[in-house]
Design an enzyme around this catalytic site. Structure first.
Site, PDB file in Angstrom:
ATOM      1  N   ARG A  59       2.274   4.538  -5.736  1.00 13.92           N
ATOM      2  CA  ARG A  59       1.967   3.234  -6.318  1.00 13.92           C
ATOM      3  C   ARG A  59       2.847   2.974  -7.527  1.00 13.92           C
ATOM      4  NH1 ARG A  59      -2.663   3.255  -8.665  1.00 13.92           N
ATOM      5  NH2 ARG A  59      -2.733   1.000  -8.827  1.00 13.92           N
ATOM      6  N   LYS A 117      -5.808  15.280  -9.402  1.00 13.27           N
ATOM      7  CA  LYS A 117      -5.515  14.439  -8.244  1.00 13.27           C
ATOM      8  C   LYS A 117      -5.291  15.267  -6.990  1.00 13.27           C
ATOM      9  CE  LYS A 117      -2.458  10.703  -6.792  1.00 13.27           C
ATOM     10  NZ  LYS A 117      -1.785   9.510  -7.307  1.00 13.27           N
ATOM     11  N   ARG A 245      -7.257   5.283 -17.572  1.00  7.98           N
ATOM     12  CA  ARG A 245      -7.333   6.742 -17.717  1.00  7.98           C
ATOM     13  C   ARG A 245      -8.496   7.081 -18.616  1.00  7.98           C
ATOM     14  NH1 ARG A 245      -2.022   5.745 -19.187  1.00  7.98           N
ATOM     15  NH2 ARG A 245      -0.678   5.838 -17.378  1.00  7.98           N
TER      16      ARG A 245
HETATM   17  C1  BTN Z   1      -0.031   7.224  -5.142  1.00  8.21           C
HETATM   18  O1  BTN Z   1      -0.893   8.008  -5.502  1.00  8.21           O
HETATM   19  O2  BTN Z   1       0.753   6.716  -5.966  1.00  8.21           O
HETATM   20  C2  BTN Z   1       0.087   6.898  -3.695  1.00  8.21           C
HETATM   21  C3  BTN Z   1       0.745   7.995  -2.915  1.00  8.21           C
HETATM   22  C4  BTN Z   1       0.846   7.675  -1.434  1.00  8.21           C
HETATM   23  C5  BTN Z   1       1.654   8.703  -0.698  1.00  8.21           C
HETATM   24  C6  BTN Z   1       1.625   8.472   0.789  1.00  8.21           C
HETATM   25  S1  BTN Z   1       2.337   9.814   1.677  1.00  8.21           S
HETATM   26  C7  BTN Z   1       2.318   8.879   3.140  1.00  8.21           C
HETATM   27  C8  BTN Z   1       2.726   7.472   2.773  1.00  8.21           C
HETATM   28  N1  BTN Z   1       4.164   7.332   2.774  1.00  8.21           N
HETATM   29  C9  BTN Z   1       4.643   7.105   1.552  1.00  8.21           C
HETATM   30  O3  BTN Z   1       5.840   6.960   1.255  1.00  8.21           O
HETATM   31  N2  BTN Z   1       3.629   7.046   0.663  1.00  8.21           N
HETATM   32  C10 BTN Z   1       2.344   7.234   1.300  1.00  8.21           C
END
Ligand code: BTN
Length: 255
Positions: A59, A117, A245
């Protein structure tokens, strides 16, 4: 790796015969790949798993570093919903429910274990004519991984489910996730609210909003907005750009 693609398909196909499950040894990002396919006119429902991602995305424009120790996949499907705001929370609820009672949710969509996390969710949507295509990407740490400069090392699923691998994790997650998305499409966030609030990692804790406002997290409302009690009253936080947070966290994460 031995992926349970057939078993997942068999669980979903009775309701949705055109659904497919695909495993790739490597791709840049499962979210990027499904959006690329959608732009090329492929709007079918699919679960795409990658054993490795070379350019995983998180994100807020962050990178998502996936290693062999994680499960990375995306669910892509045409979706018609009125209010998208609670979708990432509903996905988080489904992930937590499928995996373990100790998992908590950090608004809007991180999955935490013991204040660290464990999993991240990246939801992207785009309209193609009358169809809105949604891609829900999920990354779950399965085994211990490099802290990568984080103040607190990430959590991993083996801490609470010793010996579990990425394929078994996917098998637990996939069919309930599809069901949750269908429920969200029909009924919105309301059916997920109680479970979210029961797993809310921030509930009752001091939080600091990204604009510096301090307050105490008071759960989410029926749309999925985070309620924060501040000195100027109750605020409803809806923008995913707002980062929240714990002010005095036992293990705050900025990943
Ligand atoms: C976050 O916590 O910022 C979101 C992470 C999301 C990761 C997943 S892995 C599968 C899918 N493909 C990506 O490039 N991102 C999501």
């Amino acid at each position: 790796m031995n992926w349970p693609a057939e078993a997942i398909w068999e669980a979903i196909a009775p309701d949705w015969p055109e659904f497919t499950v695909e495993v790739l040894p490597q791709v840049d990002s499962t979210n990027t790949e499904l959006m690329r396919r959608a732009r090329a006119g492929r709007l079918e429902p699919v679960l795409l798993v990658a054993e490795r991602q070379s350019a995983g995305r998180g994100r807020l424009g962050r990178d998502w570093h996936s290693e062999a120790s994680s499960l990375t996949f995306s669910l892509g499907l045409p979706l018609s919903v009125c209010d998208w705001s609670g979708l990432s929370l509903a996905v988080g609820v489904s992930v937590a429910q499928s995996l373990h009672p100790d998992l908590r949710l950090k608004w809007p969509n991180d999955v935490w274990l013991h204040d660290r996390k464990l999993a991240g969710i990246l939801i992207e949507t785009a309209s193609f004519g009358p169809t809105r295509y949604a891609v829900m990407g999920i990354g779950v740490n399965i085994a211990p991984r490099d802290a990568g400069g984080l103040a607190t090392p990430p959590a991993w699923l083996g801490e609470v489910l010793p010996g579990i691998g990425a394929p078994q994790t996917l098998l637990r997650l996939a069919a309930p996730l599809v069901g949750a998305v269908k429920t969200f499409e029909a009924q919105g966030f309301a059916p997920f609210r109680a479970e979210f609030n029961g797993r809310d990692a921030l509930l009752g804790r001091a939080v600091t909003l990204s604009d510096g406002t301090a307050g105490v997290a008071r759960g989410v409302d029926e749309t999925g907005a985070l309620l924060v009690h501040t000195s100027s009253g109750m605020k409803k936080i809806t923008s995913s750009e707002v980062s929240v947070r714990p002010a005095n966290p036992p293990g705050a994460q900025t990943h």
